[in-house]
Motif scaffolding. Structure first.
Motif, PDB file in Angstrom:
ATOM      1  N   ARG A 250      -2.354   5.184   6.537  1.00 39.28           N
ATOM      2  CA  ARG A 250      -2.768   4.672   5.277  1.00 39.28           C
ATOM      3  C   ARG A 250      -3.060   3.024   5.437  1.00 39.28           C
ATOM      4  NH1 ARG A 250      -5.124   2.924   2.035  1.00 39.28           N
ATOM      5  NH2 ARG A 250      -4.751   2.148  -0.234  1.00 39.28           N
ATOM      6  N   LEU A 251      -2.260   2.534   6.351  1.00 43.69           N
ATOM      7  CA  LEU A 251      -2.473   0.980   6.458  1.00 43.69           C
ATOM      8  C   LEU A 251      -3.540   0.627   7.429  1.00 43.69           C
ATOM      9  CD1 LEU A 251      -0.906  -1.747   6.579  1.00 43.69           C
ATOM     10  CD2 LEU A 251       0.138  -1.082   8.405  1.00 43.69           C
TER      11      LEU A 251
ATOM     12  N   VAL B  86       0.804  -1.113  -0.082  1.00 42.65           N
ATOM     13  CA  VAL B  86      -0.086   0.022   0.027  1.00 42.65           C
ATOM     14  C   VAL B  86       0.727   1.247   0.031  1.00 42.65           C
ATOM     15  CG1 VAL B  86      -2.277  -0.584   0.942  1.00 42.65           C
ATOM     16  CG2 VAL B  86      -0.387  -0.414   2.537  1.00 42.65           C
ATOM     17  N   SER B  87       0.333   2.210  -0.446  1.00 47.72           N
ATOM     18  CA  SER B  87       0.959   3.459  -0.611  1.00 47.72           C
ATOM     19  C   SER B  87       0.175   4.779  -0.302  1.00 47.72           C
ATOM     20  CB  SER B  87       1.857   3.780  -1.753  1.00 47.72           C
ATOM     21  OG  SER B  87       0.931   3.412  -2.865  1.00 47.72           O
ATOM     22  N   TRP B  88       0.748   5.861   0.091  1.00 44.42           N
ATOM     23  CA  TRP B  88      -0.085   7.015   0.016  1.00 44.42           C
ATOM     24  C   TRP B  88       0.577   8.063  -0.922  1.00 44.42           C
ATOM     25  CZ3 TRP B  88       2.516  11.379   1.791  1.00 44.42           C
ATOM     26  CH2 TRP B  88       3.701  11.330   2.481  1.00 44.42           C
TER      27      TRP B  88
ATOM     28  N   HIS C 230      -8.454  15.717   0.986  1.00 45.29           N
ATOM     29  CA  HIS C 230      -7.132  16.056   1.126  1.00 45.29           C
ATOM     30  C   HIS C 230      -6.811  16.548   2.687  1.00 45.29           C
ATOM     31  CE1 HIS C 230      -7.978  16.591  -3.243  1.00 45.29           C
ATOM     32  NE2 HIS C 230      -6.506  16.802  -3.362  1.00 45.29           N
ATOM     33  N   VAL C 231      -5.613  15.974   3.060  1.00 43.30           N
ATOM     34  CA  VAL C 231      -5.333  16.368   4.606  1.00 43.30           C
ATOM     35  C   VAL C 231      -4.105  17.041   4.288  1.00 43.30           C
ATOM     36  CG1 VAL C 231      -4.076  15.253   6.631  1.00 43.30           C
ATOM     37  CG2 VAL C 231      -6.128  14.161   5.612  1.00 43.30           C
TER      38      VAL C 231
ATOM     39  N   THR D  23      -8.467   6.600   0.821  1.00 42.70           N
ATOM     40  CA  THR D  23      -7.513   7.236   1.205  1.00 42.70           C
ATOM     41  C   THR D  23      -7.174   8.823   0.701  1.00 42.70           C
ATOM     42  OG1 THR D  23      -4.994   7.297   1.873  1.00 42.70           O
ATOM     43  CG2 THR D  23      -5.726   6.359  -0.261  1.00 42.70           C
ATOM     44  N   PRO D  24      -7.128   9.791   1.581  1.00 38.39           N
ATOM     45  CA  PRO D  24      -7.035  10.959   1.212  1.00 38.39           C
ATOM     46  C   PRO D  24      -5.717  11.222   0.520  1.00 38.39           C
ATOM     47  CG  PRO D  24      -7.492  11.109   3.479  1.00 38.39           C
ATOM     48  CD  PRO D  24      -7.125   9.698   3.065  1.00 38.39           C
ATOM     49  N   ILE D  25      -5.649  12.411  -0.170  1.00 35.00           N
ATOM     50  CA  ILE D  25      -4.125  12.683  -0.604  1.00 35.00           C
ATOM     51  C   ILE D  25      -3.794  13.795   0.616  1.00 35.00           C
ATOM     52  CG2 ILE D  25      -2.976  14.394  -2.267  1.00 35.00           C
ATOM     53  CD1 ILE D  25      -5.062  13.414  -4.406  1.00 35.00           C
TER      54      ILE D  25
END
Ligand code: GLU
Length: 291
Positions: free
Chosen positions: A222-223, A162-164, A207-208, A232-234
């Motif tokens: 993210r996990l 996983v990634s953000w 968006h955070v 998931t937000p950016i």
């Protein structure tokens, strides 16, 4: 609809560093026709106070921050966070940790590892992860207080890679060697990490925008999103304001509070302009404002 939030913790009065963050959230929202929400992160009843929450709302209004909809108080949603914790428990992804801070320190020293530096996240050596189900039952039955830790290895196996994504479109892989963080605290039952992830999902945050000090927690967030099935937000992490000595601005190293500036006659317009145009310049652009 794009949506961001400002999420202060009412553990004291807002200082200019918090004001900078709130202004960046608002500036981003205005330039993206996005909504800005206000969330009061007040689950830590040992440190948060309702009067600080009331004061910070007043201070933000003075500064010219405007948000949409009702303010979300995390302390009213403990049940929701507890349900998320329970889901992770049922999935076998968290384990009770009975260690005290001293136990952890001792374990790290015995293993010959360097004790963690002051501002570094605590490294957990995994002591309680090794316990059998029977040992856990015993300790709980004995009444030993415990926190819940995320079993990162099991969690990573469950979600895969996983990634953000950051504001520039760069992807950051979640590191498989992440620390087994506490997501259910001994004292309050929940941790910031779990509550923030649940709320960002429930409030539809796209968006955070937050300080660089929270960048190192984003992989964990993210996990948790992946485990709980959340979008998931950016993430846009901004530089922190520093004092003359280059230290991160905080009340303890002399950052003026908005309240102090306000009561000494500073103008909100000037403060807003100084922070947005020259926030990180030395000498501190707000230094001459009071009085
Ligand atoms: N409540 C956190 C703080 O005051 C901010 C949380 C976040 O923006 O994710 O530092």
């Amino acid at each position: 609809m794009l949506r961001t939030r400002f999420a202060p913790s009412p553990t004291g009065h807002l200082h200019v560093g918090n004001a900078y963050s709130a202004l960046l959230c608002q500036q981003w929202a205005e330039s993206h026709q996005a909504e800005l929400l206000l969330r009061i992160e007040d689950i830590d009843f040992n440190r948060c106070r309702p009067d600080f929450a009331a004061d910070l709302i007043e201070d933000l209004e003075w500064l010219g921050i405007r948000w949409q909809g009702d303010i979300l108080y995390q302390s009213r949603y403990l049940e929701t966070y507890t349900q998320a914790l329970e889901q992770l428990r049922q999935d076998g992804l968290i384990y009770p940790c009975f260690c005290t801070r001293r136990d952890i320190q001792r374990e790290i020293e015995n293993a010959g590892l360097a004790p963690h530096a002051e501002d570094m996240p605590e490294v957990y050596p995994g002591t309680c992860r090794m316990f059998s189900a029977e040992q856990r039952r015993q300790r709980i039955a004995d009444g030993s207080p415990f926190a819940w830790r995320l079993d990162v290895q099991a969690a990573m196996q469950c979600v895969g890679d996983v990634s953000w994504q950051d504001g520039e479109g760069c992807c950051h892989a979640v590191h498989p060697g992440l620390n087994d963080a506490v997501i259910g605290r001994k004292d309050i039952g929940i941790s910031y990490h779990l509550a923030v992830v649940v709320d960002d999902a429930v409030q539809g945050i796209t968006h955070v925008i937050r300080g660089d000090d929270l960048r190192s927690s984003t992989g964990l967030h993210r996990l948790l999103q992946a485990l709980l099935g959340f979008l998931t937000p950016i993430y846009l992490h901004h530089a922190l304001l520093c004092n003359e000595a280059g230290e991160r601005l905080a009340k303890r190293n002399g950052a003026p509070s908005l309240r102090e500036l306000r009561t000494s006659g500073a103008s909100a317009d000037t403060l807003r302009r100084l922070l947005l145009q020259r926030g990180n310049e030395a000498p501190a652009p707000w230094a001459g404002l009071a009085g």
